[in-house]
Design a protein around this motif. Structure first.
Motif, short mmCIF file in Angstrom:
data_model
loop_
_atom_site.label_atom_id
_atom_site.label_comp_id
_atom_site.label_asym_id
_atom_site.label_seq_id
_atom_site.Cartn_x
_atom_site.Cartn_y
_atom_site.Cartn_z
N LYS A 63 36.02 -8.69 69.52
CA LYS A 63 34.84 -8.31 70.30
C LYS A 63 33.84 -7.49 69.49
CE LYS A 63 36.87 -8.54 74.92
NZ LYS A 63 37.10 -7.83 76.20
N PRO A 66 31.07 -9.20 65.59
CA PRO A 66 29.63 -9.39 65.34
C PRO A 66 28.93 -8.11 64.89
CG PRO A 66 30.28 -10.46 67.39
CD PRO A 66 31.45 -9.62 66.96
N ALA A 67 29.32 -6.98 65.47
CA ALA A 67 28.72 -5.70 65.10
C ALA A 67 29.12 -5.32 63.68
CB ALA A 67 29.15 -4.61 66.08
N LEU A 123 23.52 -8.02 67.07
CA LEU A 123 23.91 -6.96 68.00
C LEU A 123 23.39 -7.24 69.41
CD1 LEU A 123 23.32 -3.80 65.79
CD2 LEU A 123 25.48 -4.45 66.85
N ILE A 126 25.53 -9.63 71.65
CA ILE A 126 26.89 -9.28 72.09
C ILE A 126 26.89 -9.18 73.62
CG2 ILE A 126 28.69 -7.51 72.06
CD1 ILE A 126 27.78 -6.76 69.24
N ASP A 127 27.69 -10.01 74.27
CA ASP A 127 27.68 -10.03 75.74
C ASP A 127 29.06 -9.85 76.37
OD1 ASP A 127 28.86 -12.43 75.12
OD2 ASP A 127 27.32 -13.70 76.04
N VAL A 134 26.87 -1.29 73.71
CA VAL A 134 26.13 -2.06 72.71
C VAL A 134 24.81 -1.36 72.39
CG1 VAL A 134 25.03 -4.27 72.19
CG2 VAL A 134 27.20 -4.22 73.43
#
Length: 291
Positions: A63, A66-67, A123, A126-127, A134
């Motif tokens: 999760k 991506p960050a 960023l 991101i869901d 976030v």
């Protein structure tokens, strides 16, 4: 645990994600330049810290990936720009020709610009984590990368070339130029993972310690390092009359300071007990590394 194997394994996860996030689409040469630098290698220490911090406070690695990749894109944009003739004028990075030597200065500037903006696109998309986390993590990264963080530190470093500066100014340069993004790496993982205030404070203290230790070791390696292992020429700080810890404190005291900051970092995360062992080993790795 073998920390080098851990870094290698996690690095592969990050590399696969980065390859996915950077498809070869139009304009082709721009994307080639972006991929050239991002996929050229590197320890991936910053995104690894993001993943480890998130897991430490109970979040799934996938999760926050991506960050973690967004952070690595910003790190690589800074390297592309840092290598330009108007900055450090380096010919090699990670054992390969620097971006502007391959694609030209104009395309290198644009590749850096594209990586910086794309990081915030990742960023924003991101869901599967709470929106407030976030948003807070995005704000943290923006500040760490900008005028009060990495860019501010780079500007202070540029202005300090050839000047006599005091110890306070040197610390300012290094805590902003290098430390800010390392602190953001840890803080983002903690924030996205839902850390408590106590946990976040401890992890930020840890990050500040390793951030300063990392830059001190970089300064030392520019004097004592092996160019083949580092992947670029050594001695450039001395040639450019840059403000460094060895220049101000001497080599031996600089090594002591790196070890002191490493110890400070490890003590900051005692509240996590044995669960934080990976972070302790990463701190040791930072001051023992040869590149």
């Amino acid at each position: 645990m073998n920390i080098k194997e851990f870094i290698s394994t996690k690095g592969e996860v990050i590399n696969e994600a980065l390859d996915k996030y950077l498809p070869q689409v139009r304009p082709e040469e721009l994307h080639q330049a972006m991929r050239y630098s991002v996929l050229a290698g590197g320890k991936r220490l910053r995104p690894i810290l993001t993943l480890v911090a998130a897991q430490l406070v109970g979040e799934e690695e996938e999760k926050v990936l991506p960050a973690a990749c967004a952070l690595e894109l910003i790190h690589n944009y800074s390297l592309i720009h840092d290598d330009l003739p108007c900055m450090d004028d380096d010919d090699f990075r990670r054992g390969k020709k620097t971006n502007h030597k391959v694609f030209g200065q104009g395309m290198a500037v644009l590749a850096g610009d594209a990586l910086l903006t794309y990081a915030f696109e990742l960023l924003a998309e991101i869901d599967d984590l709470p929106a407030e986390r976030v948003l807070l993590a995005t704000s943290k990264l923006a500040k760490a990368a900008g005028k009060q963080g990495m860019v501010g530190g780079q500007a202070a470093d540029l202005l300090a070339e050839g000047q006599e500066i005091d110890k306070q100014e040197l610390k300012y340069i290094h805590t902003h130029k290098t430390g800010a993004l390392l602190e953001a790496a840890v803080s983002m993982g903690a924030i996205l993972g839902g850390a408590s205030d106590e946990q976040l404070f401890a992890l930020q203290e840890y990050a500040q310690g390793i951030g300063l230790a990392f830059q001190i070791v970089d300064d030392i390696l520019d004097i004592e390092g092996d160019a083949e292992k580092i992947g670029k020429d050594v001695g450039s700080d001395l040639e450019q009359d840059k403000a460094t810890f060895p220049a101000l404190y001497g080599l031996e005291r600089s090594k002591e300071m790196a070890a002191e900051n490493c110890q400070r970092a490890k003590e900051a995360i005692n509240i996590f007990g044995e669960q934080a062992e990976v972070l302790r080993k990463l701190a040791d790795y930072i001051i023992e590394r040869e590149y």
